[in-house]
Design a protein around this motif. Structure first.
Motif, mmCIF file in Angstrom:
data_model
loop_
_atom_site.group_PDB
_atom_site.id
_atom_site.type_symbol
_atom_site.label_atom_id
_atom_site.label_comp_id
_atom_site.label_asym_id
_atom_site.label_seq_id
_atom_site.Cartn_x
_atom_site.Cartn_y
_atom_site.Cartn_z
ATOM 1 N N LEU A 119 52.250 60.519 51.657
ATOM 2 C CA LEU A 119 53.204 61.589 51.377
ATOM 3 C C LEU A 119 54.148 61.797 52.562
ATOM 4 O O LEU A 119 55.368 61.922 52.392
ATOM 5 C CB LEU A 119 52.444 62.875 51.060
ATOM 6 N N ALA A 120 53.584 61.824 53.769
ATOM 7 C CA ALA A 120 54.413 61.999 54.964
ATOM 8 C C ALA A 120 55.358 60.826 55.160
ATOM 9 O O ALA A 120 56.528 60.995 55.546
ATOM 10 C CB ALA A 120 53.522 62.158 56.195
ATOM 11 N N GLU A 121 54.874 59.623 54.866
ATOM 12 C CA GLU A 121 55.717 58.431 55.012
ATOM 13 C C GLU A 121 56.881 58.458 54.018
ATOM 14 O O GLU A 121 58.016 58.116 54.359
ATOM 15 C CB GLU A 121 54.864 57.176 54.799
ATOM 16 N N ARG A 122 56.568 58.874 52.793
ATOM 17 C CA ARG A 122 57.630 58.960 51.778
ATOM 18 C C ARG A 122 58.675 59.990 52.190
ATOM 19 O O ARG A 122 59.885 59.761 52.055
ATOM 20 C CB ARG A 122 57.020 59.343 50.420
ATOM 21 N N TYR A 123 58.191 61.112 52.717
ATOM 22 C CA TYR A 123 59.119 62.155 53.146
ATOM 23 C C TYR A 123 60.014 61.650 54.275
ATOM 24 O O TYR A 123 61.241 61.845 54.246
ATOM 25 C CB TYR A 123 58.359 63.396 53.604
ATOM 26 N N ASP A 124 59.435 61.013 55.253
ATOM 27 C CA ASP A 124 60.222 60.497 56.384
ATOM 28 C C ASP A 124 61.258 59.488 55.910
ATOM 29 O O ASP A 124 62.403 59.488 56.374
ATOM 30 C CB ASP A 124 59.297 59.848 57.421
ATOM 31 N N HIS A 125 60.863 58.617 54.984
ATOM 32 C CA HIS A 125 61.787 57.604 54.477
ATOM 33 C C HIS A 125 62.969 58.261 53.766
ATOM 34 O O HIS A 125 64.138 57.912 54.006
ATOM 35 C CB HIS A 125 61.046 56.657 53.522
ATOM 36 N N GLN A 126 62.683 59.215 52.882
ATOM 37 C CA GLN A 126 63.746 59.858 52.118
ATOM 38 C C GLN A 126 64.644 60.701 53.017
ATOM 39 O O GLN A 126 65.859 60.762 52.822
ATOM 40 C CB GLN A 126 63.154 60.721 51.006
ATOM 41 N N ARG A 127 64.042 61.338 53.999
ATOM 42 C CA ARG A 127 64.842 62.170 54.901
ATOM 43 C C ARG A 127 65.775 61.311 55.762
ATOM 44 O O ARG A 127 66.929 61.662 55.987
ATOM 45 C CB ARG A 127 63.939 63.006 55.802
ATOM 46 N N THR A 128 65.276 60.173 56.223
ATOM 47 C CA THR A 128 66.119 59.264 57.009
ATOM 48 C C THR A 128 67.289 58.763 56.170
ATOM 49 O O THR A 128 68.434 58.715 56.633
ATOM 50 C CB THR A 128 65.280 58.072 57.516
ATOM 51 N N GLN A 129 66.997 58.402 54.918
ATOM 52 C CA GLN A 129 68.064 57.948 54.023
ATOM 53 C C GLN A 129 69.094 59.055 53.807
ATOM 54 O O GLN A 129 70.307 58.818 53.835
ATOM 55 C CB GLN A 129 67.478 57.518 52.674
ATOM 56 N N PHE A 130 68.607 60.276 53.605
ATOM 57 C CA PHE A 130 69.490 61.415 53.369
ATOM 58 C C PHE A 130 70.420 61.641 54.565
ATOM 59 O O PHE A 130 71.621 61.874 54.408
ATOM 60 C CB PHE A 130 68.640 62.661 53.112
ATOM 61 N N GLU A 131 69.868 61.551 55.763
ATOM 62 C CA GLU A 131 70.670 61.759 56.969
ATOM 63 C C GLU A 131 71.675 60.631 57.168
ATOM 64 O O GLU A 131 72.849 60.872 57.456
ATOM 65 C CB GLU A 131 69.759 61.868 58.191
ATOM 66 N N GLN A 132 71.217 59.380 57.024
ATOM 67 C CA GLN A 132 72.081 58.243 57.274
ATOM 68 C C GLN A 132 73.255 58.192 56.299
ATOM 69 O O GLN A 132 74.334 57.710 56.651
ATOM 70 C CB GLN A 132 71.276 56.943 57.200
ATOM 71 N N GLU A 133 73.058 58.675 55.099
ATOM 72 C CA GLU A 133 74.117 58.633 54.093
ATOM 73 C C GLU A 133 74.958 59.909 54.086
ATOM 74 O O GLU A 133 75.752 60.126 53.174
ATOM 75 C CB GLU A 133 73.514 58.383 52.711
ATOM 76 N N GLY A 134 74.805 60.735 55.099
ATOM 77 C CA GLY A 134 75.673 61.901 55.256
ATOM 78 C C GLY A 134 75.357 63.062 54.350
ATOM 79 O O GLY A 134 76.258 63.820 53.954
ATOM 80 N N GLY A 135 74.089 63.247 54.039
ATOM 81 C CA GLY A 135 73.721 64.313 53.118
ATOM 82 C C GLY A 135 74.025 65.705 53.624
ATOM 83 O O GLY A 135 74.315 66.614 52.838
#
Length: 661
Positions: A119-135
């Protein structure tokens, strides 16, 4: 992306074949060719929305491709801001998942349970994607993009159904620019933009890191941005590295070489045919004769791509001589319901003038043009036509008045006088409607063909005052240049609007800027106007090295020196305005610094919210969430203030430039 051996047919007709080229990151490829060559079809194949009849489209895994749509549902009730924000649908989905994951981790923490590693790994992955794509800055990006495309704050809240097709195209363009795909496919992107928006769009495109494949007839745009040109003509394809001018040079070289090969081939054919005729009856030569007959049948004839500039004959015959002053508007007032467009505007057009109207969309250019043409009533003032003046008007929406059920020939017959009838077919031939083309129904014509038909109608009975609203829309590059040549040789007077900067530069002897219900006049073409308006030079004022005279009606002084008292008042006003400009510039600078600080705070907040400890403390997570919402709202409000101050500064600079005339 790679297109490999792409072919497209319509029945027995080969639209194009053998189209092969790569589209790499950072490429800027202009796709050009005459109307009907298949440019939009090739773009649709590149987008994957239409299959080819031969060849294949290869796309690297994960590559995103987006195409500017030309057909948009005009009944949508979503606001402009909501529609533009839909470009971030994928980011919205990621954010929704993050909220769900945060809720689950918070619940686990509240029960004293540990957060599973998956769960923590999934969260970190999605959060990194969100930040990198300018969310975190997507709302600010929406505001900047819509402002650049000409939507003010009120417009952004209006439903899409309240906008014309041109403005809906801007919304689609905003969505594409916000989505930032790896490959951007654009079909005539500048057609529905005014000149200021084109400049903003070009600056944005320069910063775009992906590849761009664009269909355009805007020669200035192609010269500035296309680094290679893909050309479609008569089913053939060419790819030229080095930009628009290099393409024109190589196209002419190819045509010249093909013409030389055709002449050689024609001589060979003639010699072979003479041999056949001479020895056909001799039995001793029968085998040789038959061999040559078969060789002629197998011979692939050299075809030369027709030169549209030579084929089309858009010549405007001499017109009756008008008086010195062709058109005068005096004290014209025009309102649309509660909106005053003009309050006492004056304009004078003299014989032989070629006047271009410039300014942003919504400034009233088309309104002024329609008043000048006599096609729109006004509340107060006078429209005065000069001696022996006849006026013809080409409206921006002229194509909509063509009768879909009528043939091309019938459209002209409806306007023709008795003595016109024998020459109607030859007149249409001058606009590339030959043979059976004149029997085509208007409803099946392409946009370019309809434009040519509308121009043929306009010039069936030439007037000595032509009023033209966007005459080059839907014309291909060659047709635009041919129309330029015809209008350069036109002996009458021209008043026109165009977003085609090359067209304005080729024709305009004077530019009239329309802004906030006021007119400013500049001698010269569009480049002269940009230079003079940019440095604050007044309408028609003397510019070193150019020797221009004041435009007629450009100012009240008429070149007479102002009295000393007036000069003192002018200097006092200039000082006061300079202080105001400096004050506004300081305020803008402070706002920009504050926006930067708030955006840094958003960045810092991202890291704080990424702390796993936060997700074990539901109250702290909610507090950080509220802080993020407040920061976003504050940044949005700061941008509104920035836009208001920038508009005030621009208005003050315009007033100063006008006053200095």
């Amino acid at each position: 992306m790679r297109l490999e051996g792409i072919e497209k047919r319509f029945g027995d007709r080969v639209l194009f074949q053998g189209v092969s080229f790569d589209v790499r990151s950072g490429d800027r490829i202009g796709l050009v060719g005459p109307n009907g060559a298949g440019k939009t079809t090739l773009l649709r194949i590149a987008a994957g929305v239409e299959p080819p009849d031969g060849g294949r489209r290869l796309l690297a895994r994960g590559t995103s491709v987006a195409m500017l749509r030309q057909e948009i549902d005009p009944t949508l009730e979503r606001s402009v801001r909501e529609e533009a924000s839909s470009a971030f649908a994928a980011l919205d989905a990621v954010e929704a998942e993050l909220r769900e994951l945060e809720q689950r981790m918070s619940e686990l923490g509240g029960r004293g349970e540990g957060v599973p590693a998956a769960l923590a790994e999934r969260y970190d992955h999605q959060r990194t994607q969100f930040e990198q794509e300018g969310g975190f800055d997507r709302e600010a990006r929406v505001e900047r993009t819509l402002a650049g495309l000409g939507f003010d704050e009120a417009d952004r809240e209006r439903p899409l159904s309240s906008f014309s097709g041109g403005w809906l195209m801007r919304v689609e363009l905003a969505k594409l620019l916000l989505a930032e795909p790896e490959v951007l496919l654009l079909d005539e992107p500048t057609n529905h933009l005014d000149l200021p928006s084109i400049q903003w769009f070009e600056q944005t495109l320069e910063e775009f890191r992906g590849a761009v494949l664009v269909v355009s007839h805007d020669r200035t745009f192609l010269r500035r941005h296309a680094r290679s040109i893909a050309g479609l003509e008569r089913g053939g394809f060419s790819l030229t590295q080095g930009g628009w001018d290099r393409y024109l040079q190589e196209r002419e070289e190819r045509r010249t070489q093909a013409e030389a090969r055709r002449r050689v081939q024609q001589r060979q054919v003639a010699e072979t045919e003479r041999f056949i005729q001479r020895f056909r009856a001799k039995a001793s030569k029968a085998r040789q004769v038959q061999s040559r007959v078969k060789a002629l049948a197998r011979m692939e004839r050299v075809e030369v791509a027709s030169d549209a500039r030579r084929r089309i004959r858009m010549r405007i015959p001499p017109v009756a001589r008008a008086g010195e002053v062709v058109l005068r508007l005096e004290g014209v007032h025009k309102r649309y319901e509660d909106t005053a467009v003009y309050r006492g505007v004056d304009l004078e057009v003299r014989r032989g003038d070629k006047v271009a109207l410039a300014g942003p969309n919504g400034a009233g250019k088309s309104t002024l043009l329609r008043i000048a043409a006599g096609a729109l009533a006004f509340e107060q003032g006078e429209r005065i036509l000069g001696h022996n003046v006849s006026c013809s008007f080409f409206a921006q929406h002229q194509l909509e008045v063509l009768r879909g059920e009528a043939s091309v020939l019938e459209e002209l017959e409806a306007l023709a006088r008795t003595d016109d009838l024998p020459r109607l077919r030859s007149h249409l031939g001058a606009f590339l409607f030959s043979g059976d083309d004149v029997e085509k129904k208007v409803s099946v014509l392409s946009g370019g063909e309809k434009s040519r038909l509308a121009l043929a109608r306009l010039l069936l009975h030439p007037a000595n005052l032509l009023v033209l609203d966007e005459p080059t829309n839907h014309l291909d590059v060659d047709a635009c240049e041919i129309l330029e040549e015809a209008l350069r040789g036109y002996g009458g007077t021209l008043l026109f609007i165009s977003h085609d900067r090359s067209f304005i530069n080729a024709l305009a002897t004077r530019v009239v800027e329309v802004r906030q219900g006021r007119l400013r006049e500049f001698h010269g073409n569009y480049d002269d106007y940009l230079r003079d308006a940019g440095d604050g030079s007044a309408a028609g004022g003397s510019v070193p090295g150019h020797g221009r005279r004041r435009a007629p009606g450009a100012g009240a002084e008429g070149g007479t020196a102002a009295p000393a008292g007036d000069r003192r008042e002018t200097r006092r006003r200039d000082r006061e305005h300079r202080r105001q400009r400096e004050r506004l510039a300081r305020q803008i600078e402070r706002l920009e610094a504050e926006i930067l600080e708030r955006e840094k705070a958003v960045e810092a907040l991202r890291w704080r919210r990424g702390d796993p400890e936060v997700h074990r403390d539901a109250e702290r997570a909610r507090a950080l969430e509220a802080e993020g919402v407040a920061l976003d709202a504050a940044i949005r409000e700061l941008y509104r203030g920035w836009e208001a101050l920038a508009a005030e500064l621009e208005a003050l600079e315009c007033e100063d430039a006008e006053g200095s005339g």
